[in-house]
Design an enzyme around this catalytic site. Structure first.
Site, mmCIF file in Angstrom:
data_model
loop_
_atom_site.group_PDB
_atom_site.id
_atom_site.type_symbol
_atom_site.label_atom_id
_atom_site.label_comp_id
_atom_site.label_asym_id
_atom_site.label_seq_id
_atom_site.Cartn_x
_atom_site.Cartn_y
_atom_site.Cartn_z
ATOM 1 N N CYS A 1 11.545 21.871 -6.172
ATOM 2 C CA CYS A 1 10.270 22.606 -6.108
ATOM 3 C C CYS A 1 10.029 23.281 -4.761
ATOM 4 O O CYS A 1 9.092 24.052 -4.608
ATOM 5 C CB CYS A 1 9.101 21.668 -6.424
ATOM 6 S SG CYS A 1 8.731 20.438 -5.141
ATOM 7 N N CYS B 1 11.899 18.196 -1.450
ATOM 8 C CA CYS B 1 12.506 18.296 -2.775
ATOM 9 C C CYS B 1 13.286 19.611 -2.886
ATOM 10 O O CYS B 1 12.776 20.677 -2.543
ATOM 11 C CB CYS B 1 11.404 18.246 -3.833
ATOM 12 S SG CYS B 1 11.969 18.513 -5.525
ATOM 13 N N CYS C 1 5.441 20.272 -8.939
ATOM 14 C CA CYS C 1 6.879 20.041 -9.139
ATOM 15 C C CYS C 1 7.166 19.737 -10.605
ATOM 16 O O CYS C 1 6.491 18.894 -11.220
ATOM 17 C CB CYS C 1 7.351 18.883 -8.262
ATOM 18 S SG CYS C 1 9.135 18.584 -8.382
ATOM 19 N N CYS D 1 7.217 16.373 -2.619
ATOM 20 C CA CYS D 1 7.169 17.513 -3.528
ATOM 21 C C CYS D 1 5.825 18.205 -3.431
ATOM 22 O O CYS D 1 4.835 17.637 -2.967
ATOM 23 C CB CYS D 1 7.355 17.057 -4.981
ATOM 24 S SG CYS D 1 8.878 16.146 -5.300
ATOM 25 N N ARG E 1 12.039 13.581 2.708
ATOM 26 C CA ARG E 1 12.748 14.859 2.767
ATOM 27 C C ARG E 1 12.256 15.773 1.657
ATOM 28 O O ARG E 1 11.809 15.319 0.599
ATOM 29 C CB ARG E 1 14.256 14.629 2.634
ATOM 30 C CG ARG E 1 14.829 13.856 3.818
ATOM 31 C CD ARG E 1 16.282 13.553 3.642
ATOM 32 N NE ARG E 1 16.860 12.913 4.830
ATOM 33 C CZ ARG E 1 18.112 12.479 4.921
ATOM 34 N NH1 ARG E 1 18.920 12.598 3.891
ATOM 35 N NH2 ARG E 1 18.546 11.929 6.040
ATOM 36 N N ASP F 1 -25.132 47.172 7.150
ATOM 37 C CA ASP F 1 -24.082 48.024 6.592
ATOM 38 C C ASP F 1 -24.668 48.905 5.485
ATOM 39 O O ASP F 1 -25.252 48.412 4.512
ATOM 40 C CB ASP F 1 -22.955 47.151 6.031
ATOM 41 C CG ASP F 1 -21.770 47.964 5.576
ATOM 42 O OD1 ASP F 1 -20.855 48.174 6.373
ATOM 43 O OD2 ASP F 1 -21.769 48.403 4.403
ATOM 44 N N ARG G 1 9.834 14.798 -13.432
ATOM 45 C CA ARG G 1 9.015 13.800 -14.114
ATOM 46 C C ARG G 1 7.980 13.216 -13.149
ATOM 47 O O ARG G 1 8.297 12.924 -12.005
ATOM 48 C CB ARG G 1 9.906 12.687 -14.665
ATOM 49 C CG ARG G 1 9.168 11.694 -15.569
ATOM 50 C CD ARG G 1 10.119 10.715 -16.196
ATOM 51 N NE ARG G 1 10.658 9.788 -15.207
ATOM 52 C CZ ARG G 1 11.491 8.783 -15.492
ATOM 53 N NH1 ARG G 1 11.902 8.621 -16.747
ATOM 54 N NH2 ARG G 1 11.935 7.990 -14.543
#
Length: 503
Positions: free
Chosen positions: A70, A67, A40, A36, A65, A443, A43
């Site tokens: 989120c 989420c 996220c 995540c 893998r 400049d 919990r």
């Protein structure tokens, strides 16, 4: 090499759901097998069940893998890759720009001056994955965008995203997103359909971000035929590897830290490159908290920083184009530079297959510009020779300004071109190569601004390291407010704790 992530500080960021850390790292949860973003809303997992990875790709390589809630693949990228100048950061910038798809890992390594084995060892030591895995994750994200925002057949999506086969595409999507491409499309939020052939994307930024100010700065410098500004939307032609594209950029509805991009591509496989170049141009991946904390601590800049928190450095999609435009803009007004550049585009630019409103051509590539007849453009003989010399140096590789360029080497090579001095080379580093720590020596606008602060050019050259590029923007805004939007004073965001240990 960057120090390792500090687990205790990372966990505190996760426990507080601090969105400022999105893109800096991902949190992998052993009990669920997912990773995540720090913010996220799910919990907070138990500290003993989490581990932290610098990139989503490393988490994928460890078997986790993404989420679904989120969407950690949709956050701004890590600011580290823009700030750092080492080979890992240069490799990450090139991978984001599609170098692996164009030249393979051997081409990426050769561009960086390393063997494949050396490059792999450096990437794995820091990121736990190699270049091929990083490029694969980039393809997966491009595929997801196409699946969710278009009605293209899945076979077209697969090849547009850079996959070698439909099977490879399906396997990667299942592995990365824990679902099938068809399910991704089914779950996608229905949006308002755009015109045929147009993709609409939301490019997220790290807050605070004032999209209207960045687009105004780009719009004031818009070159007729190449760019267009209507007061809200900045539209321009992008010269991409497989053909020109047109992108229209507008502030996201609701005023959130994002930009809406509407893209018309000659080839869908250029989508990832187009997004990467727009992100660089808009400075979306910067770390505004770190910048504002450092600059705001100086009494001279505390007021400007509080009035415009998160101010960015508008860049360019192509540093070679910026270099030529910088030469054309030497010692002339903004309006004069726009006029000269428009004539160069008309004389040597690649025409669009079909004009898009007032846009007619892409900026000329160095090879075309080196051979172009610029006698009718209105340049002095010396300036015309400088443009031709620069274009020839870019074309033969004597000057390298791609995303993997070594910034110090690029500066030396630019200054070796007759007619290019320290100011022009510094401007290319600042707005073309995205170097966050550049001062523009001599400049005139900066000198006016510094005089009002009781400072000098020589003092300022070292005063605001390592964020001198952002100091330049605040000082420009003091002296040339027409290029910027003015803001009421707003308290800057409180600084975040560092995520990496000192060891």
């Amino acid at each position: 090499m960057t120090p390792p992530l500090d687990p205790e500080r990372c966990y505190r960021a996760v426990a507080s759901r601090d969105a400022r850390f999105d893109g800096w790292f991902v949190t992998a949860v052993a009990t669920t097998g997912i990773y995540c973003r720090p913010s996220c809303p799910a919990r907070t997992p138990h500290a003993g069940n989490v581990s932290f990875f610098s990139t989503a790709t490393a988490a994928q390589g460890a078997g986790y893998r993404a989420c679904r809630r989120c969407r950690p693949d949709a956050v701004p990228g890590s600011p580290e890759w823009d700030v750092r100048a080492d080979v890992v950061a240069r490799a990450m910038r090139l991978i984001a720009d599609g170098e692996v798809e164009r030249a393979g890992v051997p081409g990426l390594a050769a561009r960086l001056g390393y063997s494949e084995r050396q490059l792999h060892r450096l990437l794995v030591a820091e990121l736990e994955v190699g270049a091929l895995a990083l490029a694969r994750a980039r393809r997966a994200q491009t595929a997801r965008v196409l699946v969710e925002t278009t009605a293209l057949p899945m076979s077209d999506v697969a090849f547009a995203a850079g996959f070698a086969s439909l099977r490879q595409f399906n396997d990667t999507v299942r592995e990365v997103f824990a679902t099938t491409p068809s399910e991704l499309r089914r779950r996608a939020r229905p949006g308002r359909p755009g015109p045929a052939g147009e993709l609409t994307l939301r490019l997220a930024a790290r807050a605070p971000y004032d999209a209207a100010e960045v687009l105004l700065f780009l719009g004031v410098h818009a070159v007729p035929g190449l760019e267009e500004w209507d007061g809200t939307t900045f539209t321009r032609v992008l010269d991409l590897p497989h053909g020109p594209a047109v992108v229209a950029l507008s502030p996201a509805p609701g005023g959130g830290p994002a930009v809406v991009a509407r893209l018309r591509l000659a080839a869908l496989r250029d989508l990832g490159v187009a997004v990467a170049r727009c992100r660089r141009m808009l400075d979306l991946d910067a770390d505004p908290v770190a910048v504002d904390e450092a600059l705001g601590a100086d009494p001279a800049l505390a007021g400007p920083v509080a009035a415009a928190p998160g101010r960015r450095v508008p860049g360019a999609p192509d540093a070679a184009e910026l270099a030529v435009r910088a030469v054309l803009g030497q010692q002339v007004s903004v309006a004069g530079a726009r006029t000269l550049t428009a004539r160069v585009v008309a004389a040597a630019g690649a025409p669009l297959p079909e004009p898009a409103g007032t846009l007619t051509a892409a900026f000329p590539r160095p090879e075309a510009l080196a051979e172009a007849d610029l006698s009718a453009v209105g340049l002095t003989g010396a300036r015309r020779r400088t443009v031709h010399a620069l274009a020839a140096a870019l074309a033969d590789g004597a000057v390298r300004l791609d995303p993997g360029a070594d910034r110090e080497e690029a500066g030396r090579a630019l200054r070796a071109v007759p007619g290019i001095g320290p100011w022009t080379a510094a401007l290319v580093a600042l707005r073309g190569l995205g170097d966050p720590d550049v001062w523009l020596p001599g400049d005139l606008v900066l000198r006016r601004s510094l005089a009002g602060l009781g400072s000098s050019d020589s003092e300022a050259a070292t005063r605001w390291r390592p964020w001198r590029s952002y100091a330049v923007m605040h000082l420009w805004a003091r002296a040339a407010p027409s290029l910027f939007l003015r803001h009421p004073a707003t308290p800057p965001t409180s600084p975040a704790a560092p995520l990496r240990s000192a060891s």
